[in-house]
Design a protein around this motif. Structure first.
Motif, PDB file in Angstrom:
ATOM      1  N   MET A 203      -7.589  -5.195  -2.436  1.00 25.28           N
ATOM      2  CA  MET A 203      -7.797  -6.439  -1.688  1.00 25.28           C
ATOM      3  C   MET A 203      -7.879  -7.638  -2.622  1.00 25.28           C
ATOM      4  N   VAL A 204      -8.671  -7.513  -3.680  1.00 23.70           N
ATOM      5  CA  VAL A 204      -8.848  -8.674  -4.557  1.00 23.70           C
ATOM      6  C   VAL A 204      -7.571  -8.987  -5.331  1.00 23.70           C
ATOM      7  N   THR A 205      -6.807  -7.956  -5.667  1.00 21.00           N
ATOM      8  CA  THR A 205      -5.562  -8.196  -6.385  1.00 21.00           C
ATOM      9  C   THR A 205      -4.544  -8.873  -5.472  1.00 21.00           C
ATOM     10  N   ASN A 206      -4.533  -8.436  -4.228  1.00 22.90           N
ATOM     11  CA  ASN A 206      -3.658  -9.073  -3.231  1.00 22.90           C
ATOM     12  C   ASN A 206      -3.900 -10.569  -3.117  1.00 22.90           C
ATOM     13  N   GLU A 207      -5.176 -10.945  -3.198  1.00 19.42           N
ATOM     14  CA  GLU A 207      -5.574 -12.328  -2.917  1.00 19.42           C
ATOM     15  C   GLU A 207      -5.712 -13.164  -4.188  1.00 19.42           C
TER      16      GLU A 207
END
Lengths: 319, 319
Positions: A203-207
């Motif tokens: 999730m954090v890498t996506n964002e």
């Protein structure tokens, strides 16, 4: 304080409570249980205390451990720089005069104990305990060596970080001789992730947002994301270092939601930028490569503050 | 072969070509450039050759290096177990009698050189070169120490893997004294990823399939995903170890598309399962913890084959 004094102290003490710091890591637990096992092998009674329930991931350090019954005579703190780190359940030990000896490797140690041994150039508290036990001629075994190896390995990122010393490598070489299952320990400590951790990393890498030609990366971790991922508090360790893993990123900023309008900033820097100076502008602090602070406002407000402040840094250097 | 013989050989040789293996890694390049620098410091001429263009990520190992002009008299291979590993551009050296000395740490070494020194219990070829130079009383410098440290660190996963020996830690402790910038090297070798690599890691994690109560994870890497991510061939290293990073996974299988109906299987196992035996069923092989094979068919067919074969393993144990 030198090893001869600590060694006399340890030889004459008995019924020992060993305190480890809250949010326990491999170093405080490794140092605590190694010292406990040594004291017990010397015929003394000793227990290890922590303010929290011990995380399952470190259970291999103390599978042999059973608390003993005794009337406490001696209190030793390991890897504890500040009484605040005792945590709520051990707060009774924060009273003046309760702690007899503190063994630590933090330069920030507050010298709260009656006797304090600090070696700030040691890679880990376990490095100091290893050298102390060697000095005392103590007989190590696989269990003690496992504790000491794990503390040194975890505090140095498996001999990867700047704080790794030649002495840390030499200790590892010696400790391996006791059949420490280092490869399996390292896999557990450094490689294995829960599915929840995998989810949150995704999730954090996506964002992740890249600013200033990719030299700065900002990662946001909202309460909503944390809930969705199912991640446990103990699993957050190292998450803030993800932005810095991206090629070209010199400063990685993690904005983690604590309450509706309260955010924790974790700043990590690679080569030149002073993370501590950056956080001091917001009332925080830390080290040159890793620092933090707390900011109030909506996520949008906080992001704007952070980005404006980073802009001064990255755009300022060209002016 | 022992160090006294190699040392006599090195003392009497000149105009040396040092061969390193194709798909060069930190160990072959570290060993090659360390040996080259030593020979040059002893007043000899020496060059390092590789079949491919050297990857940018290792450029810090040889920033000092300029090829020299000389008529080749001596050929030494480092970290090369088999002549096939020379690569196409160095294939002329595969002729019988061309290679004078081979220094290697692979148990599978084919003894193709006139003189061969193999120590299969050494963590890295660089470990052997380090011990050889120490034996010879060679004066090391920061550049040579950087090469040797990097080879040992990369081949042991930064002292994390089973092949890490006490001797590897002792070498690291000694090499650090030459001001090797180990933290920055380790960051570059182990932590930093290109955005393309980040992308592909995300894609494969998104699509990862968990079988048999999460004990087996299957990751698929199609040509389409590879193209979309923008990843370079050199960046695939270590990708196959991702499934095994998930808690509870005992066998990680990576299915990578090579051509429309050709897939490469990479199998990694944690504790008990024999990856090599699994791959042998499909005509492949390897080590107990890491093995591979090639399968033909559509992705669906290949997945079914793999899953059926894994089912025998995971469901068979209950019958």
């Amino acid at each position: 304080m030198d090893f001869s004094k600590i060694s006399s102290f340890l030889e004459s003490c008995d019924n020992v409570t060993i305190l480890t710091h809250k949010a326990p890591d491999g170093d405080t637990l490794g140092a605590g249980f190694a010292l406990c096992r040594y004291l017990r092998s010397a015929g003394k009674k000793a227990n290890v205390l922590n303010s929290e329930e011990l995380p399952e991931r470190y259970s291999f350090l103390y599978s042999w451990y059973q608390p003993q019954q005794f009337e406490e005579q001696t209190v030793i703190a390991v890897d504890i720089a500040d009484l605040k780190l005792l945590g709520s359940k051990l707060s009774a030990y924060a009273e003046e005069g309760r702690i007899d000896l503190c063994i630590d490797h933090h330069v920030s140690n507050k010298y709260f104990a009656k006797l304090t041994y600090v070696n700030a150039s040691a890679s880990a508290a376990c490095q100091i305990i290893y050298e102390l036990l060697s000095y005392m001629g103590a007989q190590l075994d696989k269990e003690t060596a496992t504790c000491l190896y794990t503390g040194i390995a975890t505090d140095t990122g498996c001999f990867k970080f700047e704080n790794t010393t030649a002495a840390a490598h030499i200790a590892a070489a010696e400790l391996m001789k006791y059949h420490v299952e280092f490869a399996s320990i390292n896999r557990k400590m450094f490689d294995v992730k829960s599915r929840a951790r995998m989810n949150i990393e995704q999730m954090v890498t996506n964002e992740m947002e890249y600013l200033f030609d990719g030299r700065c990366a900002v990662m946001t971790l909202t309460s909503d994301m944390i809930e969705k991922s199912g991640i446990e508090p103990a699993e957050f360790e190292g998450l803030a270092s993800i932005p810095l893993q991206v090629e070209g990123v010199e400063m990685g900023i993690t904005i983690k939601q604590r309450h509706e309008k309260v955010f924790k900033l974790s700043v990590r820097t690679a080569e030149k930028i002073d993370a501590s100076a950056f956080c001091q502008k917001f009332g925080g602090g830390g080290h040159i490569r890793a620092a933090g602070c707390e900011l109030n406002g909506t996520l949008e407000e906080v992001r704007k503050l952070v980005e404006d402040s980073a802009a001064e840094l990255f755009e300022g250097e060209n002016s």
